[in-house]
Enzyme design. Structure first.
Site, PDB file in Angstrom:
ATOM      1  N   ASP A  35      39.183  32.623  49.414  1.00 26.04           N
ATOM      2  CA  ASP A  35      37.662  32.447  49.493  1.00 26.04           C
ATOM      3  C   ASP A  35      37.555  31.413  49.490  1.00 26.04           C
ATOM      4  O   ASP A  35      38.028  30.292  48.723  1.00 26.04           O
ATOM      5  CB  ASP A  35      37.150  33.338  48.441  1.00 26.04           C
ATOM      6  CG  ASP A  35      35.621  33.930  48.566  1.00 26.04           C
ATOM      7  OD1 ASP A  35      35.315  34.986  49.190  1.00 26.04           O
ATOM      8  OD2 ASP A  35      34.951  32.791  48.724  1.00 26.04           O
ATOM      9  N   ILE A  36      36.507  30.795  49.977  1.00 25.10           N
ATOM     10  CA  ILE A  36      36.167  29.395  50.391  1.00 25.10           C
ATOM     11  C   ILE A  36      35.252  28.856  49.172  1.00 25.10           C
ATOM     12  O   ILE A  36      35.330  27.657  48.764  1.00 25.10           O
ATOM     13  CB  ILE A  36      35.312  29.165  51.423  1.00 25.10           C
ATOM     14  CG1 ILE A  36      35.287  27.719  51.893  1.00 25.10           C
ATOM     15  CG2 ILE A  36      33.961  29.498  51.440  1.00 25.10           C
ATOM     16  CD1 ILE A  36      34.785  27.404  53.423  1.00 25.10           C
ATOM     17  N   ASN A  92      32.092  44.749  48.257  1.00 31.73           N
ATOM     18  CA  ASN A  92      30.467  44.745  48.215  1.00 31.73           C
ATOM     19  C   ASN A  92      30.122  45.440  49.394  1.00 31.73           C
ATOM     20  O   ASN A  92      30.514  44.876  50.541  1.00 31.73           O
ATOM     21  CB  ASN A  92      30.006  43.045  48.214  1.00 31.73           C
ATOM     22  CG  ASN A  92      30.402  42.502  46.799  1.00 31.73           C
ATOM     23  OD1 ASN A  92      30.279  42.983  45.832  1.00 31.73           O
ATOM     24  ND2 ASN A  92      30.573  41.218  46.870  1.00 31.73           N
ATOM     25  N   GLY A  98      25.140  42.278  47.524  1.00 32.67           N
ATOM     26  CA  GLY A  98      25.871  40.976  47.821  1.00 32.67           C
ATOM     27  C   GLY A  98      26.587  40.808  49.038  1.00 32.67           C
ATOM     28  O   GLY A  98      27.214  39.699  49.224  1.00 32.67           O
ATOM     29  N   GLN A  99      26.844  41.842  49.670  1.00 38.37           N
ATOM     30  CA  GLN A  99      27.511  41.350  50.929  1.00 38.37           C
ATOM     31  C   GLN A  99      26.947  40.737  51.857  1.00 38.37           C
ATOM     32  O   GLN A  99      25.653  40.609  52.267  1.00 38.37           O
ATOM     33  CB  GLN A  99      27.725  42.806  51.806  1.00 38.37           C
ATOM     34  CG  GLN A  99      28.654  42.692  52.753  1.00 38.37           C
ATOM     35  CD  GLN A  99      28.815  44.038  53.574  1.00 38.37           C
ATOM     36  OE1 GLN A  99      28.377  45.172  53.302  1.00 38.37           O
ATOM     37  NE2 GLN A  99      29.865  43.993  54.659  1.00 38.37           N
ATOM     38  N   HIS A 105      35.730  43.806  54.079  1.00 43.45           N
ATOM     39  CA  HIS A 105      36.760  42.726  53.444  1.00 43.45           C
ATOM     40  C   HIS A 105      36.726  43.217  51.847  1.00 43.45           C
ATOM     41  O   HIS A 105      35.913  43.444  51.234  1.00 43.45           O
ATOM     42  CB  HIS A 105      36.489  41.343  53.426  1.00 43.45           C
ATOM     43  CG  HIS A 105      34.950  41.101  52.867  1.00 43.45           C
ATOM     44  ND1 HIS A 105      33.733  41.274  53.640  1.00 43.45           N
ATOM     45  CD2 HIS A 105      34.672  40.651  51.837  1.00 43.45           C
ATOM     46  CE1 HIS A 105      32.762  40.925  53.132  1.00 43.45           C
ATOM     47  NE2 HIS A 105      33.205  40.529  52.092  1.00 43.45           N
ATOM     48  N   HIS A 107      37.626  41.680  48.270  1.00 41.19           N
ATOM     49  CA  HIS A 107      37.823  40.766  47.362  1.00 41.19           C
ATOM     50  C   HIS A 107      38.816  41.081  46.346  1.00 41.19           C
ATOM     51  O   HIS A 107      38.692  42.101  45.667  1.00 41.19           O
ATOM     52  CB  HIS A 107      36.724  40.460  46.662  1.00 41.19           C
ATOM     53  CG  HIS A 107      35.354  39.968  47.103  1.00 41.19           C
ATOM     54  ND1 HIS A 107      35.113  38.354  47.357  1.00 41.19           N
ATOM     55  CD2 HIS A 107      34.626  40.557  48.080  1.00 41.19           C
ATOM     56  CE1 HIS A 107      33.933  38.288  48.060  1.00 41.19           C
ATOM     57  NE2 HIS A 107      33.314  39.746  48.622  1.00 41.19           N
TER      58      HIS A 107
END
Ligand code: AMP
Ligand code: ZN
Length: 119
Positions: A35-36, A92, A98-99, A105, A107
């Protein structure tokens, strides 16, 4: 058609390599990358190569690939050595949860204590 790449989808572009990412694992059906904006020492996203807007729609249409996603998450947890201390897999779903990227995907979060219930 369901599952087809979407031209405006960030994670479809990560899958093709058009958007660079730090890949940590690839399988025939999934791609895992860091994750960035990590929220834990280990924060990896695991995505299906096919495009579905969220995990539930992926599971409804292609249950084997949804299962592949969970298997890949477990393999990444072992690779990242967070399987001993515990980790969390989060999907999410919807803006209210919070998506922000509408390509399914998982997390994978670990490497620190994780409170429950989450925020
Ligand atoms: P969500 O908010 O559940 O949709 O998760 C989207 C996640 O994608 C967030 O944690 C972002 O930090 C992450 N993200 C956004 N752009 C990138 C990118 N280019 N590479 C890696 N992770 C990204
Ligand atoms: Zn996509």
């Amino acid at each position: 058609m369901a599952g087809e790449p979407q031209a405006d989808c960030l994670f479809c572009k990560v899958v093709t390599g058009e958007v660079p990412a730090t890949l940590v694992r690839e399988t025939e059906t999934t791609v895992a990358f860091r994750d960035i904006n990590p929220q834990a020492p280990t924060h990896v996203l695991i995505v299906p190569r096919v495009h579905y807007p969220d995990a539930a729609s992926l599971a409804a249409a292609e249950p084997q690939i949804a299962a592949d996603l969970l298997v890949a998450a477990g393999e990444v947890a072992a690779q990242e050595k967070v399987d001993g201390t515990g980790f969390r897999i989060v999907f999410n779903t919807g803006t209210g949860a919070g998506q922000t990227v509408f390509h399914a995907h998982a997390h994978l979060l670990g490497g620190r204590g994780l409170n429950w219930p989450p925020g």
